[in-house]
Design a protein around this motif. Sequence first.
Motif, PDB file in Angstrom:
ATOM      1  N   ALA A 118      73.351 -78.557  21.502  1.00  5.34           N
ATOM      2  CA  ALA A 118      73.958 -77.455  20.759  1.00  5.34           C
ATOM      3  C   ALA A 118      74.753 -77.979  19.564  1.00  5.34           C
ATOM      4  CB  ALA A 118      74.851 -76.628  21.682  1.00  5.34           C
ATOM      5  N   ALA A 119      75.383 -79.156  19.694  1.00  3.11           N
ATOM      6  CA  ALA A 119      76.104 -79.756  18.570  1.00  3.11           C
ATOM      7  C   ALA A 119      75.138 -80.142  17.459  1.00  3.11           C
ATOM      8  CB  ALA A 119      76.894 -80.981  19.044  1.00  3.11           C
ATOM      9  N   ALA A 120      73.970 -80.682  17.829  1.00  2.00           N
ATOM     10  CA  ALA A 120      72.956 -81.039  16.834  1.00  2.00           C
ATOM     11  C   ALA A 120      72.440 -79.788  16.130  1.00  2.00           C
ATOM     12  CB  ALA A 120      71.809 -81.796  17.497  1.00  2.00           C
ATOM     13  N   ARG A 121      72.182 -78.733  16.882  1.00  2.00           N
ATOM     14  CA  ARG A 121      71.706 -77.487  16.280  1.00  2.00           C
ATOM     15  C   ARG A 121      72.765 -76.883  15.357  1.00  2.00           C
ATOM     16  NH1 ARG A 121      68.757 -74.609  21.492  1.00  2.00           N
ATOM     17  NH2 ARG A 121      66.861 -75.894  21.434  1.00  2.00           N
ATOM     18  N   ALA A 122      74.033 -76.919  15.777  1.00  2.00           N
ATOM     19  CA  ALA A 122      75.114 -76.403  14.933  1.00  2.00           C
ATOM     20  C   ALA A 122      75.228 -77.211  13.642  1.00  2.00           C
ATOM     21  CB  ALA A 122      76.439 -76.427  15.699  1.00  2.00           C
ATOM     22  N   ALA A 123      75.017 -78.524  13.732  1.00  2.00           N
ATOM     23  CA  ALA A 123      75.061 -79.371  12.536  1.00  2.00           C
ATOM     24  C   ALA A 123      73.930 -79.009  11.580  1.00  2.00           C
ATOM     25  CB  ALA A 123      74.985 -80.846  12.936  1.00  2.00           C
ATOM     26  N   VAL A 124      72.736 -78.801  12.116  1.00  3.67           N
ATOM     27  CA  VAL A 124      71.600 -78.403  11.269  1.00  3.67           C
ATOM     28  C   VAL A 124      71.910 -77.069  10.593  1.00  3.67           C
ATOM     29  CG1 VAL A 124      69.193 -77.621  11.322  1.00  3.67           C
ATOM     30  CG2 VAL A 124      69.857 -79.707  12.529  1.00  3.67           C
ATOM     31  N   ASP A 125      72.452 -76.128  11.328  1.00  5.12           N
ATOM     32  CA  ASP A 125      72.811 -74.839  10.749  1.00  5.12           C
ATOM     33  C   ASP A 125      73.839 -75.021   9.629  1.00  5.12           C
ATOM     34  OD1 ASP A 125      71.125 -73.564  12.543  1.00  5.12           O
ATOM     35  OD2 ASP A 125      72.751 -73.004  13.920  1.00  5.12           O
ATOM     36  N   GLU A 126      74.840 -75.852   9.868  1.00  4.30           N
ATOM     37  CA  GLU A 126      75.910 -76.057   8.899  1.00  4.30           C
ATOM     38  C   GLU A 126      75.426 -76.825   7.673  1.00  4.30           C
ATOM     39  OE1 GLU A 126      79.701 -75.320   7.576  1.00  4.30           O
ATOM     40  OE2 GLU A 126      78.893 -74.663   9.498  1.00  4.30           O
TER      41      GLU A 126
END
Length: 138
Positions: A118-126
């Motif tokens: 989820a942290a990796a996905r949030a980083a991609v989103d950001e």
Amino acid sequence: MPGLTRRRALTAGAVLATAAGAQTLLAPGAPAASHPHGGPLEPFDEIYKGRRIQGRPGTTDDDMGGMGGMGGTAGRHHGHGGGYAVFVDGVELHVMRNADGSWISVVSHYDPVATPRAAARAAVDELQGAALLPFPAN
């Protein structure tokens, strides 16, 4: 029968507050398996919004050698990742496990999530398509 005095009222209030607190402490809680920090984390390798995100347990250079030539970048963040390394398009995403079991990254530092994935996905989103730059160890 004696009348209600301030001392008796305060004593009764203290007894009730103590009983309520003890009941809260003794009440059965959620099982430990339901907490995000309950067990070992599984490795992942997926394409999310056109970006390759990867993660796996291990923090030494040798542990990450099998991640598509990304060995040599892990293990330089002094254990903040809780024994887990995360990559976005082959660049290490510095992650850190909080005391409550949630995870944050350098990209989304003020938005804790439940897992490194989820942290990796949030980083991609950001990042919104921008390249992730390597995080200097010191």
